[in-house]
Design a protein around this motif. Sequence first.
Motif, PDB file in Angstrom:
ATOM      1  N   MET A  39      19.799  52.574  28.755  1.00  0.00           N
ATOM      2  CA  MET A  39      20.090  53.473  27.636  1.00  0.00           C
ATOM      3  C   MET A  39      21.594  53.673  27.517  1.00  0.00           C
ATOM      4  SD  MET A  39      18.854  57.370  26.852  1.00  0.00           S
ATOM      5  CE  MET A  39      17.451  56.800  25.901  1.00  0.00           C
ATOM      6  N   LYS A  40      22.054  53.685  26.277  1.00  0.00           N
ATOM      7  CA  LYS A  40      23.476  53.887  25.996  1.00  0.00           C
ATOM      8  C   LYS A  40      23.639  55.120  25.112  1.00  0.00           C
ATOM      9  CE  LYS A  40      27.479  51.476  24.013  1.00  0.00           C
ATOM     10  NZ  LYS A  40      27.921  50.217  23.362  1.00  0.00           N
ATOM     11  N   ILE A  41      24.406  56.104  25.624  1.00  0.00           N
ATOM     12  CA  ILE A  41      24.654  57.343  24.897  1.00  0.00           C
ATOM     13  C   ILE A  41      26.143  57.432  24.577  1.00  0.00           C
ATOM     14  CG2 ILE A  41      24.491  59.857  24.929  1.00  0.00           C
ATOM     15  CD1 ILE A  41      22.293  59.526  27.081  1.00  0.00           C
ATOM     16  N   ASP A  81      16.999  58.722  32.039  1.00  0.00           N
ATOM     17  CA  ASP A  81      16.982  57.768  33.148  1.00  0.00           C
ATOM     18  C   ASP A  81      17.170  58.459  34.501  1.00  0.00           C
ATOM     19  OD1 ASP A  81      16.673  55.786  31.264  1.00  0.00           O
ATOM     20  OD2 ASP A  81      18.774  55.170  31.278  1.00  0.00           O
ATOM     21  N   GLY A  82      16.566  59.636  34.640  1.00  0.00           N
ATOM     22  CA  GLY A  82      16.616  60.364  35.898  1.00  0.00           C
ATOM     23  C   GLY A  82      17.875  61.180  36.123  1.00  0.00           C
ATOM     24  N   TRP A 126      28.055  56.880  28.088  1.00  0.00           N
ATOM     25  CA  TRP A 126      27.244  56.877  29.300  1.00  0.00           C
ATOM     26  C   TRP A 126      26.237  55.742  29.190  1.00  0.00           C
ATOM     27  CZ3 TRP A 126      22.076  57.250  30.546  1.00  0.00           C
ATOM     28  CH2 TRP A 126      21.781  57.471  31.909  1.00  0.00           C
ATOM     29  N   GLN A 127      26.228  54.869  30.201  1.00  0.00           N
ATOM     30  CA  GLN A 127      25.324  53.723  30.179  1.00  0.00           C
ATOM     31  C   GLN A 127      25.046  53.265  31.609  1.00  0.00           C
ATOM     32  OE1 GLN A 127      26.825  50.281  28.049  1.00  0.00           O
ATOM     33  NE2 GLN A 127      24.766  49.574  27.554  1.00  0.00           N
ATOM     34  N   GLY A 145      26.562  55.170  34.565  1.00  0.00           N
ATOM     35  CA  GLY A 145      28.009  55.360  34.638  1.00  0.00           C
ATOM     36  C   GLY A 145      28.560  55.894  33.335  1.00  0.00           C
ATOM     37  N   ILE A 146      29.736  56.518  33.416  1.00  0.00           N
ATOM     38  CA  ILE A 146      30.346  57.070  32.217  1.00  0.00           C
ATOM     39  C   ILE A 146      31.783  56.595  32.113  1.00  0.00           C
ATOM     40  CG2 ILE A 146      31.166  59.237  33.243  1.00  0.00           C
ATOM     41  CD1 ILE A 146      29.797  60.460  30.518  1.00  0.00           C
ATOM     42  N   GLN A 147      32.219  56.353  30.881  1.00  0.00           N
ATOM     43  CA  GLN A 147      33.539  55.786  30.630  1.00  0.00           C
ATOM     44  C   GLN A 147      34.180  56.480  29.439  1.00  0.00           C
ATOM     45  OE1 GLN A 147      33.339  51.595  29.750  1.00  0.00           O
ATOM     46  NE2 GLN A 147      35.564  51.321  29.736  1.00  0.00           N
ATOM     47  N   LEU A 148      35.478  56.766  29.535  1.00  0.00           N
ATOM     48  CA  LEU A 148      36.237  57.300  28.412  1.00  0.00           C
ATOM     49  C   LEU A 148      36.806  56.157  27.587  1.00  0.00           C
ATOM     50  CD1 LEU A 148      38.224  60.129  30.234  1.00  0.00           C
ATOM     51  CD2 LEU A 148      36.155  60.389  28.859  1.00  0.00           C
ATOM     52  N   LYS A 149      36.752  56.323  26.274  1.00  0.00           N
ATOM     53  CA  LYS A 149      37.254  55.286  25.379  1.00  0.00           C
ATOM     54  C   LYS A 149      38.027  55.927  24.226  1.00  0.00           C
ATOM     55  CE  LYS A 149      33.734  51.716  26.162  1.00  0.00           C
ATOM     56  NZ  LYS A 149      32.881  50.704  25.465  1.00  0.00           N
TER      57      LYS A 149
END
Length: 229
Positions: free
Chosen positions: A1-3, A109-110, A186-187, A190-194
């Motif tokens: 899942m991609k948020i 996803d938990g 968030w995917q 993991g989470i990433q700033l863009k």
Amino acid sequence: MKIVIVADIHGNHDALSALPEDYDELWVLGDLVNYGPQPREVVNRVMQTASLVIQGNHDYAVAHDDDSQWTAQYREMAAATRAYTSGVLAGGQKRYLRDLPRQAQATRDGHRFHLVHAMPSNPFYGHCAPDGEGWVTDMSTLSADILLVGHSHRPFIRKIGDRTLVNPGSIGQPRTGTPHASYAVWQDGGIQLKSFSYPVGITIARLQALPLDSTIKARLTGILGAGSV
């Protein structure tokens, strides 16, 4: 899942519509409106595309016609744009803003998420530096693995024990020293700033055309162009 997680759109539909990311879900951490030239378009787009949305202090102010808690630094600018925003939103859009929750929880996803505009202890007006102790105190009251916040317009990720605190920054009025819009993804746990560029000159031209005092327009356009107050 991609948020994809965004915050502080502030009526900037040009930035929101230029988001260069596909997603399974879009989450919005409040402040859809005020300061920007296209609040009506932003609210419509969020209503149509976002899976989870919480209320920010500007959303509350517009929905309730209440400027009473603005700080002196922003009071004149916020009140003037609040009046403009209130005048262009339809009744159903105001009701949508009024009915947004101040905080929300979700599990994907938990992973357990807690969403709030500012801080759990002060959802609209809480302030704490990214490395401040207040976050430790607030997170100790939550059952979440990940706390998502906005309000400061400054992106950061911080680990607090085995938990994660994330501010995606502002997509519509960044405070990073550049006009680039900020967000988070968030995917796969993991989470990433863009960030990304968008035609900020078009947004500035829209601001210049608003029926606002020239000093307020100058300040708003300066913030957009410089990416800072």
